[in-house]
Design an enzyme around this catalytic site. Structure first.
Site, PDB file in Angstrom:
ATOM      1  N   TYR A 141      -1.584   9.819   1.414  1.00 35.70           N
ATOM      2  CA  TYR A 141      -0.820  10.430   0.330  1.00 35.70           C
ATOM      3  C   TYR A 141      -1.528  11.645  -0.274  1.00 35.70           C
ATOM      4  O   TYR A 141      -0.901  12.461  -0.951  1.00 35.70           O
ATOM      5  CB  TYR A 141      -0.551   9.413  -0.779  1.00 35.70           C
ATOM      6  CG  TYR A 141       0.424   8.312  -0.393  1.00 35.70           C
ATOM      7  CD1 TYR A 141       1.170   8.385   0.768  1.00 35.70           C
ATOM      8  CD2 TYR A 141       0.585   7.198  -1.193  1.00 35.70           C
ATOM      9  CE1 TYR A 141       2.051   7.384   1.127  1.00 35.70           C
ATOM     10  CE2 TYR A 141       1.474   6.183  -0.854  1.00 35.70           C
ATOM     11  CZ  TYR A 141       2.205   6.285   0.314  1.00 35.70           C
ATOM     12  OH  TYR A 141       3.074   5.285   0.655  1.00 35.70           O
ATOM     13  N   LYS A 191      -5.499  -0.666  10.459  1.00 39.02           N
ATOM     14  CA  LYS A 191      -5.035  -0.535  11.844  1.00 39.02           C
ATOM     15  C   LYS A 191      -6.178   0.006  12.699  1.00 39.02           C
ATOM     16  O   LYS A 191      -6.092   1.088  13.293  1.00 39.02           O
ATOM     17  CB  LYS A 191      -3.809   0.378  11.911  1.00 39.02           C
ATOM     18  CG  LYS A 191      -2.534  -0.266  11.404  1.00 39.02           C
ATOM     19  CD  LYS A 191      -2.014  -1.339  12.361  1.00 39.02           C
ATOM     20  CE  LYS A 191      -1.438  -0.717  13.618  1.00 39.02           C
ATOM     21  NZ  LYS A 191      -0.941  -1.764  14.572  1.00 39.02           N
ATOM     22  N   ASP A 224       0.081  -4.529  10.397  1.00 35.65           N
ATOM     23  CA  ASP A 224       1.402  -4.946  10.847  1.00 35.65           C
ATOM     24  C   ASP A 224       1.492  -6.457  10.989  1.00 35.65           C
ATOM     25  O   ASP A 224       2.479  -7.083  10.603  1.00 35.65           O
ATOM     26  CB  ASP A 224       1.790  -4.239  12.147  1.00 35.65           C
ATOM     27  CG  ASP A 224       0.729  -4.330  13.231  1.00 35.65           C
ATOM     28  OD1 ASP A 224      -0.416  -4.749  12.933  1.00 35.65           O
ATOM     29  OD2 ASP A 224       1.032  -3.996  14.390  1.00 35.65           O
ATOM     30  N   ASP A 248       1.081   0.146  -0.222  1.00 36.37           N
ATOM     31  CA  ASP A 248       2.423   0.445  -0.713  1.00 36.37           C
ATOM     32  C   ASP A 248       3.448  -0.449  -0.018  1.00 36.37           C
ATOM     33  O   ASP A 248       4.320  -1.063  -0.658  1.00 36.37           O
ATOM     34  CB  ASP A 248       2.727   1.924  -0.447  1.00 36.37           C
ATOM     35  CG  ASP A 248       3.874   2.457  -1.298  1.00 36.37           C
ATOM     36  OD1 ASP A 248       4.512   1.665  -2.013  1.00 36.37           O
ATOM     37  OD2 ASP A 248       4.121   3.671  -1.232  1.00 36.37           O
ATOM     38  N   ASP A 252       5.298  -4.089  -1.711  1.00 41.02           N
ATOM     39  CA  ASP A 252       6.752  -4.151  -1.875  1.00 41.02           C
ATOM     40  C   ASP A 252       7.336  -5.338  -1.114  1.00 41.02           C
ATOM     41  O   ASP A 252       8.291  -5.981  -1.574  1.00 41.02           O
ATOM     42  CB  ASP A 252       7.403  -2.848  -1.407  1.00 41.02           C
ATOM     43  CG  ASP A 252       7.382  -1.775  -2.488  1.00 41.02           C
ATOM     44  OD1 ASP A 252       6.738  -2.011  -3.525  1.00 41.02           O
ATOM     45  OD2 ASP A 252       8.003  -0.724  -2.304  1.00 41.02           O
TER      46      ASP A 252
END
Length: 365
Positions: A141, A191, A224, A248, A252
């Site tokens: 970001y 990852k 993941d 993020d 959520d």
């Protein structure tokens, strides 16, 4: 000693509505011998409309000077045509970056009264209590270079994922410290199988664990798979630490385990100030929900629980924070619901103000 200071930034959409319910609790605390010095300011679209920027320098200076900032929500489709640097969300990113609020704490707790409201089965989510610690001031970001280059049919969108040793180690320490006060387990997610930044992340979290927190159990998981495990068996986790982007997404997803996005608070913490309190901003995880703004349908619980986090982490009022959290639990157990918490049987949902009043009444006992 001076009263603790709090800057309230209601923001856009339902932000002012849910913040009004928090003000009731703050005002009541003042009558109980715990007065706060409260000021208000603008952020997001409200600030853009007033000043032409999503966060004015004067507002940022006030945020840097107070003990804690309490924020409602930012954003609205009306600003979709505005340059990215001046959109409401840019104000939120700037205040996090300028205050160096690198540790985003997002608890996901499923109140027993709402276990059937989750999209998962009751036995999967009942009793859920996990904490996601998201790195908030670096990563994709904020990385450079970024932007859109080229013209016509040959355009390229560029974002850069970037982390340093220092940035990873400090967020890891935040996660390990929290775990020591909870279930003493940390799962680090990245990852590392496809991203060099993930390799560095795993190596540095492991270094912090080995050299500073060997008493805390540490595991690693690809993000993941972590997302899949959150849906499959969320209670296997205690504290999850991860980067900005994955945090993020994961937080959520965790929100829906609890029954509603309107239930989740968050804290964004930085380094200690001169008075020993951390730089801090507290906000609900939900957005500005412009589709229901002004209709008295918003759920104020996430914002109220964000203030409870402020009581605990900024103002050393852990007992009062627990009382406030229990007041929320009591109200839900009594069957009180806003529109987002209505089951298939329907009913008459409470208004935003009625829910705030019910929680305050339960807090007073």
């Amino acid at each position: 000693m001076a009263n603790p200071s709090l800057l309230i930034l209601p923001g856009d959409g339902i932000g002012p509505e849910v913040m009004a319910e928090v003000r009731k609790i703050i005002d009541w605390l003042g009558t109980q011998g715990t007065p706060f010095d409260v000021s208000e300011g603008l952020i997001g679209g409200a600030s853009y409309d007033a000043f032409g920027v999503p966060l004015a320098d004067e507002t940022l200076a006030r945020a840097q000077a107070v003990d804690a900032v309490l924020l409602g929500a930012v954003g609205s489709p009306k600003y979709d045509g505005v340059d990215y640097a001046k959109r409401p969300e840019a104000g939120l990113l700037r205040i996090r970056k300028e205050m160096d609020l690198y540790a985003n704490l997002r608890p996901a707790q499923c109140f027993d009264a709402l276990a059937d409201f989750s999209s998962l089965k009751r036995d999967v989510v009942a009793g859920l209590d996990i904490m996601i610690v998201r790195e908030l001031t670096s990563g994709v970001y904020f990385g450079e270079p970024r932007g859109i280059e080229g013209t016509g049919d040959d355009r390229v969108g560029i974002n850069t994922q970037r982390y340093t040793t220092a940035e990873i180690r400090r967020i890891a320490r935040s996660a390990f410290e929290l775990a020591r006060r909870r279930g003493n387990r940390v799962c680090s997610m990245e990852k590392a199988n496809v991203m060099e930044s993930g390799v560095l992340w795993r190596e540095e979290v492991t270094w912090v664990h080995k050299n500073e927190y060997p008493d805390v159990a540490l595991s690693h998981m690809y993000a993941d798979n972590g997302l899949m495990q959150l849906v499959r068996n969320p209670k296997q986790f205690d504290v999850i630490v991860t980067d900005n982007l994955f945090g993020d997404l994961l937080s959520d997803a965790a929100a829906m385990l609890t029954g509603s996005l309107g239930m989740l608070p968050s804290a964004s913490l930085g380094a200690p100030m001169a008075n020993g309190r951390p730089k801090a901003l507290y906000e609900p995880v939900h957005g500005s929900a412009p589709d229901i703004a002004g209709q008295a349908r918003a759920n104020p619980i996430a914002t109220i629980l964000s203030f409870a986090m402020a009581l605990r982490y900024s103002f050393d009022m852990g007992d009062m924070a627990t009382r406030l959290e229990r007041a929320v639990e009591t109200v839900l157990a009594q069957g009180h619901r806003t529109s987002d918490l209505m089951g298939p049987e329907g009913g008459n949902p409470m208004t935003t103000s009625q829910m705030g009043d019910a929680i305050l009444a339960a807090l007073k006992g």
